[in-house]
Structures are given as structure tokens and as C-alpha cells.
Design a protein around this motif. Structure first.
Motif, short mmCIF file in Angstrom:
data_model
loop_
_atom_site.label_atom_id
_atom_site.label_comp_id
_atom_site.label_asym_id
_atom_site.label_seq_id
_atom_site.Cartn_x
_atom_site.Cartn_y
_atom_site.Cartn_z
N CYS A 1 -0.37 3.91 14.99
CA CYS A 1 0.81 4.05 14.13
C CYS A 1 1.88 4.93 14.78
N SER A 2 3.11 4.75 14.34
CA SER A 2 4.23 5.60 14.76
C SER A 2 5.00 6.04 13.53
N ALA A 3 5.65 7.19 13.63
CA ALA A 3 6.41 7.74 12.51
C ALA A 3 7.73 6.98 12.34
N PRO A 4 8.06 6.53 11.12
CA PRO A 4 9.36 5.91 10.88
C PRO A 4 10.45 6.97 10.79
N ILE A 5 11.25 7.07 11.85
CA ILE A 5 12.26 8.13 11.97
C ILE A 5 13.62 7.52 12.25
N LEU A 6 14.62 7.97 11.52
CA LEU A 6 16.02 7.72 11.86
C LEU A 6 16.55 9.00 12.46
N MET A 7 17.05 8.96 13.69
CA MET A 7 17.46 10.19 14.37
C MET A 7 18.89 10.07 14.88
N GLY B 1 19.21 4.67 5.46
CA GLY B 1 17.92 4.45 4.83
C GLY B 1 16.93 5.59 4.87
N ALA B 2 17.34 6.77 5.37
CA ALA B 2 16.43 7.93 5.35
C ALA B 2 16.15 8.34 3.91
N THR B 3 14.91 8.72 3.64
CA THR B 3 14.52 9.15 2.28
C THR B 3 14.44 10.67 2.16
N ALA B 4 14.50 11.37 3.27
CA ALA B 4 14.56 12.84 3.30
C ALA B 4 15.15 13.22 4.65
N LEU B 5 15.57 14.48 4.77
CA LEU B 5 16.29 14.90 5.97
C LEU B 5 15.66 16.16 6.56
N MET B 6 15.65 16.22 7.89
CA MET B 6 15.24 17.42 8.62
C MET B 6 16.32 17.76 9.64
N ILE B 7 16.60 19.06 9.80
CA ILE B 7 17.48 19.55 10.86
C ILE B 7 16.60 20.22 11.90
N ASP C 1 3.96 15.20 6.08
CA ASP C 1 3.57 15.10 4.66
C ASP C 1 4.54 14.20 3.90
N TRP C 2 5.84 14.38 4.18
CA TRP C 2 6.83 13.56 3.47
C TRP C 2 6.67 12.09 3.83
N ILE C 3 6.55 11.81 5.11
CA ILE C 3 6.42 10.41 5.55
C ILE C 3 5.23 9.73 4.87
#
Length: 232
Positions: free
Chosen positions: A34-40, A75-81, A225-227
Motif C-alpha cells: 500500500c501507499s499513502a494517498p497524499i496531495l502535496m 480533494g484533500a480531507t485534512a491538511l498538514m504543514i 491515523d487520519w488516512i
């Protein structure tokens, strides 16, 4: 899995760590296929480095808000900086979007509270160590913080900005940080907070007598955890 948005480029070395460990953390939980679904979005750090004036910070705030809105629209459901220092404007960014922002300081404070830590010291860039927004946010989680030691600030900033943010790791700087941490551990504290996402390139959180809380590692764990839907 839920798709997460990551604002990076501050620095690229830190963003690389985030991308790698979001994927490694997810694979440890669900399997290596598996891979993490990330929009960067990787921002240009030339416009955001070593900010000092209110005008510069206002510009940074607008740049991050625009980035956050683009990631939400994509389409991101949460955000990280992916930077400690840029969380100075995190509340403004969070107010400008409708998805949650995972705050690096709150995630770290909650982890330390859960572990029963009451007193700690902070190591990071000068602005993170000295400005009230970071320290006050940690204090809200029941922590007492050791006074900032200005004598180390210039050398720590040099190591972070001139080496780690360029992807450089030297043995001289590793020894310097080891000496600093040894001195800091002599204070009446229970733990050390690595409040720079690049410092883990030099400091092994698992190889110190004093417990070390790496904000980047804790932040990444919250992202995983969020993913996976384990965070509300």
C-alpha cells in the motif's frame, strides 16, 4: 483510506521525510503493498525563509492559505504543514478552509500529556524557541518549559538553515547537537522536544537517555491515523 493534503517545500528535506514516513507508517499498519494517498504542494522556500517582519509573515500567511485552499479543492480531507515554524500562521490557515488542520504542536503536546511529561526543553530554530506562539501552545497541554538558552541559538540556526535544509548531514554538527542535548538534559526536565522537522536527520530520538519527542515523527503518526480513519 482518506486523502491527506501536505504543504511542503519548507524545506524540501523536511518534506522528503514527511512523504517517506507517511508511506512507511501506513505500510507498517496495513501492508507493504500500500501507499499513502497524499496531495502535496511544494512551495518555494525562497519566499518563506527566515521571516522576521509582520509584513513578511502576512505574505507567508496568504501563501499558505492559497496553498491550503488548492489542496482542499483538489480533494484533500485534512491538511498538514510540514514545518514547525510555519505553524505560526496555522490558525489563520485553518480558519480559511473547511477541512481539519493537524497542528504539529497540539499533536506533540497531547502525546507528551498522555505520557505524563510535565517539564521539557525545546530545541529548534531561534523563532520557534523564542516566540510565544509555540511555547504557549505547548504549555496549554500542561507542560512547563525550560528557559531558552540564547548561547546555542546561532549555531543551531546555522546547522538547520545552512546544512539540514540543504540535505547535508555532517559529523561535526552531529557531535555539536549531541553536546547541546547533553547539556540541556542537566536541567530539571523530563524530556526534550525536537521542534524542527529537519533535526531528526542529526538526532536519533531513540538513542538518548532523555526521552526525545520529535515533532515531525509525532505529526506524521497523526497523519497516518487520519488516512486510516483512526482520528475523528
Amino acid at each position: 483510506m482518506r486523502k491527506i493534503g501536505l504543504i511542503g517545500g519548507m524545506s524540501w528535506a523536511s518534506t522528503e521525510l514527511y512523504y517517506r514516513h507517511l508511506n512507511k507508517g501506513l505500510q507498517m499498519r496495513v501492508g507493504t503493498g500500500c501507499s499513502a494517498p497524499i496531495l502535496m504542494e511544494s512551495l518555494n522556500y525562497c519566499d518563506l525563509s527566515r521571516l522576521s517582519t509582520p509584513e513578511q509573515w502576512d505574505h507567508a500567511k496568504e501563501v499558505l492559505i492559497a496553498s491550503a485552499r488548492r489542496l482542499e479543492a483538489a480533494g484533500a480531507t485534512a491538511l498538514m504543514i510540514a514545518a514547525n515554524s510555519m505553524h505560526k500562521v496555522a490558525d489563520d490557515v485553518a480558519a480559511a478552509i473547511s477541512i481539519p488542520l493537524l497542528h504539529i504542536v497540539d499533536e506533540t503536546g497531547e502525546k507528551m500529556r498522555a505520557d505524563g511529561v510535565k517539564a521539557a526543553a525545546v530545541v529548534g530554530t531561534r523563532n520557534v524557541m523564542t516566540e510565544p506562539w509555540f511555547r504557549q501552545r505547548l504549555v496549554r497541554h500542561g507542560l512547563t518549559l525550560a528557559p531558552y538558552d540564547a548561547s546555542r541559538a546561532e549555531e543551531i540556526d546555522r546547522i538547520i538553515y545552512d546544512e539540514l535544509m540543504q540535505g547535508k548531514v555532517t559529523e561535526d554538527s552531529r557531535r555539536t547537537m549531541r553536546t547541546f542535548i547533553t547539556d540541556i538534559a542537566k536541567q530539571d526536565i523530563q524530556a526534550l522536544v525536537l521542534a524542527c522537522t529537519e533535526l531528526v536527520m542529526l538526532v536519533d530520538p531513540d538513542a538518548n537517555l532523555l526521552p526525545v519527542y520529535d515533532t515531525a515523527r509525532i505529526h506524521v503518526a497523526a497523519g497516518v491515523d487520519w488516512i486510516l480513519g483512526d482520528a475523528p
